[in-house]
Design a protein around this motif. Structure first.
Motif, short mmCIF file in Angstrom:
data_model
loop_
_atom_site.label_atom_id
_atom_site.label_comp_id
_atom_site.label_asym_id
_atom_site.label_seq_id
_atom_site.Cartn_x
_atom_site.Cartn_y
_atom_site.Cartn_z
N ASN A 128 -9.07 -32.65 -29.53
CA ASN A 128 -10.42 -33.19 -29.68
C ASN A 128 -10.44 -34.70 -29.78
N HIS A 129 -9.47 -35.31 -30.48
CA HIS A 129 -9.49 -36.77 -30.63
C HIS A 129 -9.18 -37.48 -29.32
N ASP A 130 -8.46 -36.84 -28.44
CA ASP A 130 -8.21 -37.44 -27.12
C ASP A 130 -9.51 -37.56 -26.33
N TRP A 131 -10.41 -36.63 -26.58
CA TRP A 131 -11.74 -36.71 -25.97
C TRP A 131 -12.65 -37.65 -26.75
N GLY A 155 4.74 -38.31 -15.85
CA GLY A 155 5.37 -37.12 -15.34
C GLY A 155 5.25 -35.88 -16.20
N ILE A 156 4.35 -35.90 -17.20
CA ILE A 156 4.14 -34.73 -18.04
C ILE A 156 2.97 -33.93 -17.48
N GLU A 157 3.19 -32.63 -17.28
CA GLU A 157 2.15 -31.77 -16.73
C GLU A 157 1.06 -31.52 -17.76
N VAL A 158 -0.17 -31.75 -17.36
CA VAL A 158 -1.31 -31.52 -18.25
C VAL A 158 -2.06 -30.30 -17.75
N HIS A 159 -2.33 -29.38 -18.67
CA HIS A 159 -3.00 -28.14 -18.32
C HIS A 159 -4.43 -28.17 -18.85
N SER A 160 -5.38 -28.19 -17.95
CA SER A 160 -6.80 -28.18 -18.29
C SER A 160 -7.40 -26.91 -17.71
N ASN A 161 -7.37 -25.84 -18.51
CA ASN A 161 -7.79 -24.52 -18.03
C ASN A 161 -6.98 -24.11 -16.81
N GLY A 177 -2.83 -23.25 -20.32
CA GLY A 177 -3.33 -24.26 -21.25
C GLY A 177 -4.83 -24.41 -21.15
N LEU A 178 -5.51 -24.38 -22.30
CA LEU A 178 -6.96 -24.53 -22.34
C LEU A 178 -7.35 -25.99 -22.54
N GLU A 179 -8.48 -26.35 -21.95
CA GLU A 179 -9.09 -27.63 -22.28
C GLU A 179 -9.68 -27.52 -23.68
N ASP A 180 -10.00 -28.66 -24.28
CA ASP A 180 -10.33 -28.67 -25.70
C ASP A 180 -11.65 -27.96 -26.00
N LEU A 198 -14.94 -27.55 -23.59
CA LEU A 198 -14.70 -27.46 -22.15
C LEU A 198 -13.64 -26.42 -21.82
N ASP A 199 -13.33 -25.58 -22.78
CA ASP A 199 -12.34 -24.53 -22.59
C ASP A 199 -12.92 -23.38 -21.77
N ASP A 200 -12.06 -22.74 -20.99
CA ASP A 200 -12.46 -21.59 -20.17
C ASP A 200 -11.34 -20.56 -20.24
N LEU A 201 -11.38 -19.73 -21.29
CA LEU A 201 -10.32 -18.75 -21.50
C LEU A 201 -10.28 -17.73 -20.37
N GLY A 202 -11.43 -17.19 -20.01
CA GLY A 202 -11.47 -16.18 -18.96
C GLY A 202 -10.99 -16.71 -17.63
N GLY A 203 -11.47 -17.90 -17.27
CA GLY A 203 -11.07 -18.49 -15.99
C GLY A 203 -9.60 -18.84 -15.94
#
Length: 300
Positions: A128-131, A155-161, A177-180, A198-203
Motif C-alpha cells: 500500500n505505501h508503494d502506491w 531485473g526483479i519480476e513484479v507481479h501485478s495480478n 502475485g496480487l496487486e495491492d 486493485l487486486d484481482d484474485l479471480g483473474g
C-alpha cells in the motif's frame, strides 16, 4: 506502609524500566536485531517429491536511519545465505513514516535489492505505501508506480495480478502475485470516497492452467478468507506483527480482522497463510516483541 524514600525508589525504578524498554523498542529491536522465522509444511495437494525453499522479505520501508540502503544490502546478503530456491518480496519498499532523517530514493533501495539472488529468480508484489507515496499513480488511479519501475529496472519480476509457472527438478508450481488491496486512497484531491484495491484474485488464478500447486503473494493478509483451497500457500506482510506483540497478542494491527492475521502461520479450513513480521517500521519507529525478520518456508 511505604515511606517517602521507598516511594521515590519505586518511582525511579519504574522510570528507569520505562526508559530502558523505550530505548530497546526504539533503538535495539528495530535496528540491532534480525531474526529468521522458519516454517516447514506439506500443504494439502502438494506434489509428492517437490521440495521447495522460499525466502521472503516484507515491509522494508526504506528510510534513514532505520532502513538505509547499506542495511538493505546486509539483509539481502543474509537472505542469499539461506539458499532459497526462490526469493519473494512482499511489498512496502517506500518509507511510510515521517520520523526519518532521510527518505531513501527508489533508485537506491532497488539497487540494494538487486543483490538478491535465487535459482528461480526474485519476484515481487507491491504494498500500500508503494502506491500511497506515488502521487502520480494516485491521480491516474492505476498504472505503474515508481516502485514497479524501480524493481523492473534492476531485473526483479513484479507481479501485478499475474501468475507464472516455474519448475524445479522436473516438478512445476505456480507463483501468483496480487496487486495491492489498498492501493488508491480516498480524499477530495483524488475524488474518491473510499479506499480502492486493485487486486484481482479471480483473474489472477484464472491464469493457472494445470493442477500444479499455487503459491500466492498478497501484501495484505485480509484477502485470505476469499482464497480458495486450490492455493497451497498464501504469503503476506503488511501487519509488521503489530510492531508491538506481547504474549502472542498484537494490540494494534492494520487489518479489519484485528489480531486474527497479525503474524505467523495461520491454518483455516486446510488453507495455509504465513504472515511475515516484516523488516522495517511504519507510522512510528518502534518494535517490541516482533523483531525484524526474514521468512524461510520449506515446502514438501
Amino acid at each position: 506502609m511505604i515511606n517517602r524514600r521507598g516511594f521515590m525508589k519505586l518511582v525511579g525504578g519504574g522510570f528507569t524500566s520505562f526508559a530502558t524498554l523505550g530505548g530497546y523498542a526504539l533503538a535495539v529491536e528495530p535496528l540491532g536485531r534480525l531474526s529468521i522465522a522458519r516454517y516447514q509444511m506439506t500443504p494439502p495437494g502438494w506434489t509428492p517429491g517437490l521440495k521447495l525453499r522460499l525466502v521472503a522479505l516484507a515491509d522494508l520501508h526504506a528510510c534513514e536511519p532505520w532502513m538505509s540502503a547499506e542495511r538493505i544490502v546486509s539483509i539481502c546478503k543474509r537472505a542469499n545465505s539461506l539458499r532459497g530456491d526462490v526469493t519473494l518480496l512482499l511489498g512496502d519498499y517506500a518509507s511510510g513514516m515521517n520520523f526519518v532523517t532521510r527518505r531513501v530514493p527508489a533508485s537506491e533501495w532497488s539497487t540494494a535489492l538487486s543483490t538478491l539472488k535465487a535459482p528461480l529468480g526474485v519476484h515481487a508484489v507491491m504494498g500500500n505505501h508503494d502506491w500511497w507515496e506515488d502521487r502520480t499513480a494516485q491521480k491516474n488511479g492505476g498504472g505503474d508506480t515508481f516502485a514497479h519501475r524501480a524493481l523492473t529496472r534492476v531485473g526483479i519480476e513484479v507481479h501485478s495480478n499475474r501468475a507464472i509457472r516455474l519448475e524445479k527438478d522436473g516438478f512445476s508450481f505456480w507463483l501468483a502475485g496480487l496487486e495491492d488491496q489498498l492501493a488508491l486512497r480516498p480524499g477530495k484531491i483524488w475524488k474518491r470516497r473510499r479506499m480502492i484495491g486493485l487486486d484481482d484474485l479471480g483473474g489472477t488464478l484464472a491464469q493457472v492452467t494445470d493442477k500444479a500447486p499455487v503459491i500466492l503473494l498478497a501484501h495484505e493478509p485480509d484477502i485470505f478468507p476469499d482464497v480458495p483451497s486450490r492455493v497451497s500457500l498464501t504469503l503476506s506482510g503488511h501487519t509488521h506483527g503489530g510492531q508491538v506483540r506481547l504474549a502472542g497478542y498484537s494490540p494494534v494491527v492494520p487489518s479489519r480482522f484485528g489480531d486474527r492475521y497479525a503474524y505467523g502461520h495461520i491454518v483455516e479450513h486446510d488453507r495455509n497463510l504465513i504472515v511475515s513480521g516484516g523488516l522495517g517500521c511504519s507510522i512510528a519507529p518502534i518494535r517490541f516483541g516482533v523483531p525484524p525478520e526474514i521468512v524461510v518456508v520449506d515446502l514438501g
